[in-house]
Scaffold this motif. Structure first.
Motif, PDB file in Angstrom:
ATOM      1  N   UNK A  24       6.706 -14.170   0.376  1.00 40.05           N
ATOM      2  CA  UNK A  24       6.605 -15.038  -0.576  1.00 40.05           C
ATOM      3  C   UNK A  24       6.578 -14.054  -1.872  1.00 40.05           C
ATOM      4  N   UNK A 102      -0.339 -36.130   3.774  1.00 39.32           N
ATOM      5  CA  UNK A 102      -0.130 -35.112   2.738  1.00 39.32           C
ATOM      6  C   UNK A 102       0.603 -34.106   3.217  1.00 39.32           C
TER       7      UNK A 102
ATOM      8  N   UNK B  99      -2.920 -33.435  -1.389  1.00 41.10           N
ATOM      9  CA  UNK B  99      -3.603 -32.654  -0.667  1.00 41.10           C
ATOM     10  C   UNK B  99      -5.182 -32.902  -0.873  1.00 41.10           C
ATOM     11  N   UNK B 154     -12.820 -25.750  -4.458  1.00 42.41           N
ATOM     12  CA  UNK B 154     -11.684 -26.051  -3.578  1.00 42.41           C
ATOM     13  C   UNK B 154     -10.562 -26.147  -4.477  1.00 42.41           C
ATOM     14  N   UNK B 177     -14.599 -19.708  -3.542  1.00 42.87           N
ATOM     15  CA  UNK B 177     -13.396 -20.572  -3.673  1.00 42.87           C
ATOM     16  C   UNK B 177     -12.410 -20.518  -2.244  1.00 42.87           C
ATOM     17  N   UNK B 178     -12.218 -21.531  -2.089  1.00 40.19           N
ATOM     18  CA  UNK B 178     -11.360 -22.001  -0.825  1.00 40.19           C
ATOM     19  C   UNK B 178      -9.931 -22.523  -1.618  1.00 40.19           C
ATOM     20  N   UNK B 180      -6.231 -23.726  -1.322  1.00 38.49           N
ATOM     21  CA  UNK B 180      -4.907 -24.399  -0.489  1.00 38.49           C
ATOM     22  C   UNK B 180      -3.474 -23.806  -1.258  1.00 38.49           C
ATOM     23  N   UNK B 182      -0.377 -21.660  -2.211  1.00 38.82           N
ATOM     24  CA  UNK B 182       0.234 -20.800  -2.013  1.00 38.82           C
ATOM     25  C   UNK B 182       0.560 -19.716  -2.729  1.00 38.82           C
ATOM     26  N   UNK B 184      -1.636 -15.586  -4.288  1.00 38.42           N
ATOM     27  CA  UNK B 184      -2.672 -14.611  -3.925  1.00 38.42           C
ATOM     28  C   UNK B 184      -3.542 -14.862  -5.439  1.00 38.42           C
ATOM     29  N   UNK B 193     -13.054 -15.325  -1.827  1.00 35.96           N
ATOM     30  CA  UNK B 193     -11.789 -16.292  -1.836  1.00 35.96           C
ATOM     31  C   UNK B 193     -11.236 -16.175  -0.483  1.00 35.96           C
ATOM     32  N   UNK B 194     -11.258 -17.635   0.224  1.00 35.69           N
ATOM     33  CA  UNK B 194     -10.539 -17.711   1.582  1.00 35.69           C
ATOM     34  C   UNK B 194      -9.248 -18.488   1.019  1.00 35.69           C
ATOM     35  N   UNK B 195      -8.466 -18.254   2.164  1.00 37.10           N
ATOM     36  CA  UNK B 195      -6.968 -18.984   1.747  1.00 37.10           C
ATOM     37  C   UNK B 195      -6.442 -19.664   2.929  1.00 37.10           C
ATOM     38  N   UNK B 196      -6.138 -20.809   2.672  1.00 29.60           N
ATOM     39  CA  UNK B 196      -5.500 -21.568   3.998  1.00 29.60           C
ATOM     40  C   UNK B 196      -4.148 -22.013   3.523  1.00 29.60           C
ATOM     41  N   UNK B 197      -3.239 -21.765   4.210  1.00 23.22           N
ATOM     42  CA  UNK B 197      -1.773 -21.833   3.652  1.00 23.22           C
ATOM     43  C   UNK B 197      -0.889 -22.423   4.832  1.00 23.22           C
ATOM     44  N   UNK B 198      -0.481 -23.640   4.717  1.00 27.09           N
ATOM     45  CA  UNK B 198       0.308 -24.294   5.932  1.00 27.09           C
ATOM     46  C   UNK B 198       1.518 -23.580   6.073  1.00 27.09           C
TER      47      UNK B 198
END
Lengths: 224, 224
Positions: A24, A102, B99, B154, B177-178, B180, B182, B184, B193-198
């Motif tokens: 990315x 979504x 989302x 979030x 913080x969460x 979503x 894409x 950093x 910070x936690x990251x969730x990326x599809x």
DNA sequence: GTGACTTTGTGCGCGCCTTCACAAGGACGT
DNA sequence: ACGTCCTTGTGAAGGCGCGCACAAAGTCAC
């Protein structure tokens, strides 16, 4: 052959998990017209530490130039190749609730080498309804989709039906599953399942938040 | 004293990440009327390995009974306490796209000790619109929400605005913080910070899928 | 052509996590 | 009361990943 063992074999899982982030960042650099980057540049962009960046990239091969850095486009291609993104992967989403819709509408898929080839739901009332340009289809259509190259299944159903849906995916030959339902899925070892769970993430955050709140709160709670 | 250093301090991150899974399994056992479980039962339910289960639980204290197992409700309470779930946490969701709306409508939050106290968006056209029973509010309302106990933010915005939103969350005092989006996020070290990326998840699946596809496909691709 | 500078690639030590294996401890039947 | 059986809790070993620090290697200026 001992010359190529690391060419494709033995990339650590921790490294694989970071490769998409590097990719990315590289695309971003490329968009900005930057042709070459150092490991330190990538480190800043991804928050990973330059030594780790270099070690990660070294698993793919020696694509850097000492004293200069990495060619952005070439490195991006190499990472794409290592991840298997040089061709498109067909994805099906099962479960057309809020989350499924979504996901279907998310544009990040197409640009990254994934193509949504099917939207499925067990609810017959939804069949034929068009979501994000694709019709919702019955589960029975799964086998046909596999014939057309379906490789990855996304489960966005409630927890109750997740295992059932998973079994159907596995039975038609899908071996890679992304599970958004809050359940542990039982699968044969040959199937790779990755799980994304919102409340798990929040609970981990809550743990850290509570730790940061300090001893005072904890003690007050204990004494009550 | 060496007897209590592990009572609340020093729970390994890897263990914390599994505690929510144990908790879910315990709630499931409780719903089925099961009062006591062994580490092996939990291992089967979570797919984790009984030795790891026991070691994880031992970080919380000695809540098992040798020869018998663990009391389901008591253990569930202890895990909840360790995770900081004995009181509710206030959550705000920023970004009311597809989302964000799906997250707002997700019922898993309330039952797990989280309460959505605010839905925010930068787009003035959305303000006042009701989503999942709550009105969408402007970003300026953030400070007020923090005053009411907001702890977790979030981010469900596009990548472009994620850093801006993050900065605003941090500036009003949110430290968990969460994400979503894409991207950093750059934050002070005190912020978790936690990251969730599809697409990251899909790319990792693609890597494994490609490996399973075997050498044949790879060679065919190379020769083309 | 030469020297100075820059950045890669990696060997090594350290710490965390996992796994095994077993002793300690408690319940239950007789 | 006692022995047997079951399951926990944990010491120790092994493996994996991280980060430091440096040698190797290539560029650029002159």
């Amino acid at each position: 052959m001992s010359a190529d063992p690391s060419t494709r074999r033995g990339i650590p899982d921790a490294t694989v998990a970071r490769l998409p982030e590097y990719l990315r960042a590289l695309h971003s650099f490329s968009d900005d017209g930057i042709a070459s980057v150092s490991s330190e540049d990538l480190a800043v962009a991804t928050g990973v530490g330059s030594a780790k960046v270099r070690k990660d990239l070294s698993y793919l091969g020696s694509y850097g130039i000492r004293g200069v850095g990495y060619d952005v486009d070439h490195l991006a291609y190499q990472i794409s190749f290592a991840l298997g993104l040089t061709h498109e992967w067909a994805v099906a989403i099962v479960g057309m609730g809020n989350l499924g819709r979504a996901l279907a509408a998310y544009r990040g898929f197409a640009t990254k080498g994934f193509r949504i080839v099917g939207l499925l739901d067990q609810d017959t009332r939804l069949h034929g309804q068009v979501v994000a340009g694709l019709p919702v289809r019955p589960m029975a259509d799964l086998a046909g989709l596999v014939g057309e190259g379906l490789a990855i299944g996304v489960i966005a159903t409630p927890a109750e039906s997740a295992q059932d849906v998973c079994d159907q995916l596995v039975s038609v030959g899908v071996r890679s599953i992304l599970n958004f339902a809050p359940t542990v899925l039982a699968t044969p070892p040959s199937v790779v399942v990755r799980k994304v769970d919102l409340s798990t993430e929040l609970q981990i955050l809550a743990f850290h938040e509570q730790r940061k709140a300090g001893r005072a709160v904890t003690l007050a709670e204990v004494s009550s």
